[in-house]
Design an enzyme around this catalytic site. Structure first.
Site, short mmCIF file in Angstrom:
data_model
loop_
_atom_site.label_atom_id
_atom_site.label_comp_id
_atom_site.label_asym_id
_atom_site.label_seq_id
_atom_site.Cartn_x
_atom_site.Cartn_y
_atom_site.Cartn_z
N CYS A 95 -4.20 -24.52 32.32
CA CYS A 95 -4.56 -23.39 31.65
C CYS A 95 -4.77 -22.49 32.97
O CYS A 95 -5.63 -22.63 33.60
CB CYS A 95 -6.01 -23.51 30.69
SG CYS A 95 -6.33 -22.07 30.06
N CYS B 159 1.13 -18.48 31.48
CA CYS B 159 0.28 -19.17 30.48
C CYS B 159 0.90 -20.21 29.79
O CYS B 159 2.13 -20.28 29.94
CB CYS B 159 -0.09 -17.91 29.62
SG CYS B 159 -0.96 -18.70 28.09
N1 DGL Z 1 -2.67 -21.71 27.90
C1 DGL Z 1 -3.90 -20.73 28.65
C2 DGL Z 1 -3.23 -20.33 29.58
O1 DGL Z 1 -2.49 -20.79 30.40
C3 DGL Z 1 -3.92 -19.69 27.35
C4 DGL Z 1 -5.36 -18.87 27.58
C5 DGL Z 1 -6.11 -18.53 26.30
O2 DGL Z 1 -6.40 -19.33 25.45
O3 DGL Z 1 -6.14 -17.34 26.17
O4 DGL Z 1 -3.88 -19.21 30.33
#
Ligand code: DGL
Length: 281
Positions: free
Chosen positions: A81, A197
């Site tokens: 993440c 993301c």
């Molecule tokens: N997959 C997360 C990232 O790479 C999402 C973050 C979120 O939950 O806003 O930032």
């Protein structure tokens, strides 16, 4: 608790976590590059999205999840993440100095190497784009490459992708949102888009459709999932923790929301059907 390398061995599993299902886009590369490893995937969907949480909330969630994964015997942790990496990787490294730990950062460096006109759009959560670690990275890469980075916070996109993983039809809303975020970047001439993301690779087709509706010029999409898996392999090798000779690698999932959602995401996004349990961590 401080983990030392004597607490784990090559047969221990690798823990991977994200605010939700996005980290599965990294997990698929880990499975390809390290096919003999047992994997634990932790989706913090009960607390998603991280993008609109405070930095301290994301740090607290990350530390709680890491403690849980280590209690399960994890020999390494992948913070799959960008938002959690920007906010919490320092706190994780401080708490677990000897743990092989890999984070995910928006691929500014590969984008700077790939761009032809020096104009790069970066799609990510607002928390990632306002994080000190990210701003420092942007400064360094801009200074070294002269590339210009146009930052686009994609508020709401993670929620739509989580809904989509649940099987809810949010395609029209997703397309409309992508149009709103990507069209202005294309109008400013970007030739490269960074998917900053880990949820976004799951809407890569929709992103490509949006791009094609605006320009016939080739636009390069940059995702760092494969590089993260390579870095994990390097760290495991350096620590003597890479597993081989495992004829039946195990995968299991944990979620802080409904198990159906994570099970459907595994099935729909990766065609996998591991056991999934709910947890209140
Ligand atoms: N997959 C997360 C990232 O790479 C999402 C973050 C979120 O939950 O806003 O930032």
């Amino acid at each position: 608790m401080t983990l030392t390398s004597s607490d784990t061995n090559p047969g221990s599993p690798i823990g991977v976590f994200d605010s939700g299902v996005g980290g599965l886009s990294v997990l698929r590369h880990i499975r390809t590059q390290l096919p003999q490893e047992d994997l634990i995937y932790f989706a913090d969907s009960g607390y998603a999205p991280y993008g609109d949480k405070t930095e301290q909330q994301v740090i607290d969630r990350s530390l709680a999840i890491a403690a849980y994964l280590l209690a399960q015997g994890a020999k390494a942790i992948v913070v799959a993440c960008n938002t959690a990496t920007v906010a919490a990787i320092k706190a994780l490294r401080t708490r677990y100095p000897e743990l092989p730990l890999v984070g995910v950062e928006p691929g500014l460096k590969p984008a700077a190497a790939l761009t032809r006109n020096g104009k790069i759009g970066v799609l990510a959560t607002s928390r990632t784009l306002s994080g000190e670690k990210f701003l420092l990275l942007r400064e360094q890469i801009s200074a070294a490459s002269q590339a210009q980075f146009l930052l686009q916070p994609c508020v709401g996109l993670v929620d739509l992708i989580e809904q989509c993983a649940l099987g809810q039809d949010s395609n029209d809303a997703t397309s409309a949102m992508l149009e709103r975020y990507i069209a202005p970047l294309l109008a400013q001439g970007v030739d490269t888009l960074v998917l900053g993301c880990t949820h976004y690779p799951f809407v890569q087709d929709a992103i490509e459709r949006t791009v094609r509706a605006h320009t016939a010029s080739p636009i390069t999409l940059v995702d760092t999932g494969e590089a993260v898996a390579r870095q994990l392999a390097r760290l495991l090798d350096a620590a003597g923790l890479r597993r081989d000779g495992n004829p039946a690698p195990q995968l299991r999932g944990y979620t802080t929301a409904g198990v159906d959602m994570l099970a459907q995401a595994f099935a729909g996004l990766l065609d996998l059907h591991p056991p999934v349990e709910h947890l209140s961590v």
